[in-house]
Scaffold this motif. Structure first.
Motif, PDB file in Angstrom:
ATOM      1  N   VAL A   1      89.863  44.839  59.290  1.00 44.53           N
ATOM      2  CA  VAL A   1      88.563  45.472  59.538  1.00 44.53           C
ATOM      3  C   VAL A   1      88.765  46.634  60.507  1.00 44.53           C
ATOM      4  CG1 VAL A   1      86.216  45.161  60.402  1.00 44.53           C
ATOM      5  CG2 VAL A   1      87.334  43.313  59.128  1.00 44.53           C
ATOM      6  N   LEU A   2      88.419  47.832  60.050  1.00 44.13           N
ATOM      7  CA  LEU A   2      88.616  49.039  60.848  1.00 44.13           C
ATOM      8  C   LEU A   2      87.355  49.353  61.645  1.00 44.13           C
ATOM      9  CD1 LEU A   2      90.363  51.302  58.159  1.00 44.13           C
ATOM     10  CD2 LEU A   2      91.418  49.719  59.790  1.00 44.13           C
TER      11      LEU A   2
ATOM     12  N   PRO B   1      93.057  35.389  56.575  1.00 46.29           N
ATOM     13  CA  PRO B   1      93.299  35.918  57.918  1.00 46.29           C
ATOM     14  C   PRO B   1      92.540  37.234  58.112  1.00 46.29           C
ATOM     15  CG  PRO B   1      95.359  35.319  56.815  1.00 46.29           C
ATOM     16  CD  PRO B   1      94.294  35.257  55.776  1.00 46.29           C
ATOM     17  N   VAL B   2      92.001  37.452  59.282  1.00 39.80           N
ATOM     18  CA  VAL B   2      91.248  38.675  59.582  1.00 39.80           C
ATOM     19  C   VAL B   2      91.823  39.307  60.845  1.00 39.80           C
ATOM     20  CG1 VAL B   2      88.998  39.668  60.158  1.00 39.80           C
ATOM     21  CG2 VAL B   2      89.139  37.764  58.523  1.00 39.80           C
ATOM     22  N   VAL B   3      92.135  40.592  60.758  1.00 34.65           N
ATOM     23  CA  VAL B   3      92.595  41.370  61.907  1.00 34.65           C
ATOM     24  C   VAL B   3      91.586  42.493  62.132  1.00 34.65           C
ATOM     25  CG1 VAL B   3      94.407  42.885  62.812  1.00 34.65           C
ATOM     26  CG2 VAL B   3      95.016  40.860  61.475  1.00 34.65           C
ATOM     27  N   VAL B   4      91.153  42.666  63.366  1.00 36.79           N
ATOM     28  CA  VAL B   4      90.181  43.706  63.697  1.00 36.79           C
ATOM     29  C   VAL B   4      90.860  44.778  64.539  1.00 36.79           C
ATOM     30  CG1 VAL B   4      87.901  44.205  64.652  1.00 36.79           C
ATOM     31  CG2 VAL B   4      88.402  41.912  63.749  1.00 36.79           C
ATOM     32  N   VAL B   5      90.790  46.012  64.080  1.00 34.19           N
ATOM     33  CA  VAL B   5      91.333  47.147  64.828  1.00 34.19           C
ATOM     34  C   VAL B   5      90.147  47.890  65.425  1.00 34.19           C
ATOM     35  CG1 VAL B   5      92.754  49.216  64.736  1.00 34.19           C
ATOM     36  CG2 VAL B   5      93.251  47.293  63.201  1.00 34.19           C
ATOM     37  N   THR B   6      90.058  47.918  66.741  1.00 29.58           N
ATOM     38  CA  THR B   6      88.860  48.449  67.370  1.00 29.58           C
ATOM     39  C   THR B   6      89.195  49.112  68.703  1.00 29.58           C
ATOM     40  OG1 THR B   6      86.565  47.865  67.966  1.00 29.58           O
ATOM     41  CG2 THR B   6      88.280  46.258  68.536  1.00 29.58           C
TER      42      THR B   6
ATOM     43  N   ALA C   1      85.683  45.319  71.496  1.00 37.57           N
ATOM     44  CA  ALA C   1      86.680  44.253  71.518  1.00 37.57           C
ATOM     45  C   ALA C   1      86.043  42.883  71.722  1.00 37.57           C
ATOM     46  CB  ALA C   1      87.715  44.523  72.609  1.00 37.57           C
ATOM     47  N   GLU C   2      85.046  42.808  72.601  1.00 40.67           N
ATOM     48  CA  GLU C   2      84.436  41.515  72.882  1.00 40.67           C
ATOM     49  C   GLU C   2      83.664  40.991  71.666  1.00 40.67           C
ATOM     50  OE1 GLU C   2      84.078  38.134  74.544  1.00 40.67           O
ATOM     51  OE2 GLU C   2      85.212  39.744  75.490  1.00 40.67           O
TER      52      GLU C   2
ATOM     53  N   ARG D   1      94.220  37.161  69.631  1.00 40.09           N
ATOM     54  CA  ARG D   1      95.495  37.738  69.170  1.00 40.09           C
ATOM     55  C   ARG D   1      95.320  38.605  67.924  1.00 40.09           C
ATOM     56  NH1 ARG D   1      95.613  32.407  67.476  1.00 40.09           N
ATOM     57  NH2 ARG D   1      95.746  32.140  65.214  1.00 40.09           N
ATOM     58  N   ASP D   2      94.213  38.424  67.218  1.00 41.28           N
ATOM     59  CA  ASP D   2      93.946  39.175  65.987  1.00 41.28           C
ATOM     60  C   ASP D   2      93.023  40.369  66.214  1.00 41.28           C
ATOM     61  OD1 ASP D   2      95.527  37.490  64.399  1.00 41.28           O
ATOM     62  OD2 ASP D   2      93.907  36.023  64.281  1.00 41.28           O
ATOM     63  N   VAL D   3      92.799  40.708  67.478  1.00 44.40           N
ATOM     64  CA  VAL D   3      92.015  41.900  67.835  1.00 44.40           C
ATOM     65  C   VAL D   3      92.982  42.918  68.428  1.00 44.40           C
ATOM     66  CG1 VAL D   3      90.137  42.835  69.219  1.00 44.40           C
ATOM     67  CG2 VAL D   3      89.952  40.518  68.261  1.00 44.40           C
ATOM     68  N   ILE D   4      93.127  44.051  67.760  1.00 47.05           N
ATOM     69  CA  ILE D   4      94.023  45.115  68.210  1.00 47.05           C
ATOM     70  C   ILE D   4      93.169  46.225  68.810  1.00 47.05           C
ATOM     71  CG2 ILE D   4      95.703  46.842  67.475  1.00 47.05           C
ATOM     72  CD1 ILE D   4      96.465  44.862  65.226  1.00 47.05           C
ATOM     73  N   VAL D   5      93.344  46.478  70.096  1.00 45.46           N
ATOM     74  CA  VAL D   5      92.510  47.448  70.807  1.00 45.46           C
ATOM     75  C   VAL D   5      93.265  48.768  70.942  1.00 45.46           C
ATOM     76  CG1 VAL D   5      91.235  47.930  72.928  1.00 45.46           C
ATOM     77  CG2 VAL D   5      91.361  45.574  72.051  1.00 45.46           C
ATOM     78  N   LEU D   6      92.675  49.826  70.398  1.00 43.18           N
ATOM     79  CA  LEU D   6      93.262  51.163  70.469  1.00 43.18           C
ATOM     80  C   LEU D   6      92.462  52.032  71.433  1.00 43.18           C
ATOM     81  CD1 LEU D   6      93.872  51.936  66.665  1.00 43.18           C
ATOM     82  CD2 LEU D   6      95.443  50.890  68.315  1.00 43.18           C
TER      83      LEU D   6
END
Length: 208
Positions: free
Chosen positions: A9-10, A48-53, A58-59, A68-73
């Protein structure tokens, strides 16, 4: 246990076309926000779900998926981060699920995409390198990529996204009875359309 495709999820874009006071992903759709609704549908697939945010969301993401599946940019446009953009977000998400059997790329501003639609696209990834959802012949999201494209997906940078990559490989469309695959919340008019569609769906469900 056999590996499954992951949903990426972008949710790290600026949303610059949305002119409201708050970011488009923070807008309310009933009892939840745009992003929270998109995440709810993704999580319901049990894939599996990965969130790029970004830090701003993020919260919200961590309420739906494991930390661990939340990638913060960093925010797009931050000094020293010129490579950021949709391509970099996809690369980050795919890198966050390296053992998946493929990846479904879903923009966070598409809260109407049904869980069943994501699963239909995921199933086709076993036979095809690139799969996309379509409604009445019109191409939409999510777009799925098989595991064989891992190295190319993780090399994406900037705002190009994966369109050029998708054009290089045989891609098939999965026809779905889901107009949500074509609906994103880019503008305030889009948001109002989604709210009206939700209301109509609720009324229809109550009538049945």
């Amino acid at each position: 246990m056999r590996a499954q495709p992951a949903v990426i999820v972008l949710a790290a874009g600026r949303g610059s076309r949305f002119l409201g006071a708050d970011h488009k992903l923070a807008q309310r759709l009933g009892s939840a926000t745009v992003l929270a609704t998109t995440l709810r549908h993704a999580v319901a697939t049990q894939l599996p779900v990965v969130v790029v945010t970004t830090e701003a969301f993020a919260e919200v993401a961590r309420r739906s998926v494991a930390a661990r599946d939340v990638i913060v940019l960093p925010e797009v446009g931050s000094p020293g981060h010129e490579a950021l953009g949709m391509g970099y977000s996809i690369a980050s998400g795919v890198s966050g699920a390296p053992d998946a059997s493929g990846w479904l790329v879903l923009p966070g501003d598409m809260p109407m995409v049904r869980s069943e639609t994501m699963l239909e696209v995921a199933r086709e990834l076993a036979q095809h390198p690139v799969v996309f959802a379509q409604h009445k012949g019109v191409r939409g999201h999510p777009v799925g990529f098989s595991a064989e494209l891992y190295s190319e997906l993780t090399a994406l940078r900037g705002d190009e996204g994966a369109r050029r990559l998708a054009a290089r490989y045989p891609a098939i469309g999965v026809e779905v009875d889901d107009p949500g695959v074509l609906i994103d919340v880019d503008t305030e008019a889009d948001l109002e359309s989604v709210r009206l569609a939700q209301q109509a769906a609720r009324h229809e469900a109550q009538r049945l």
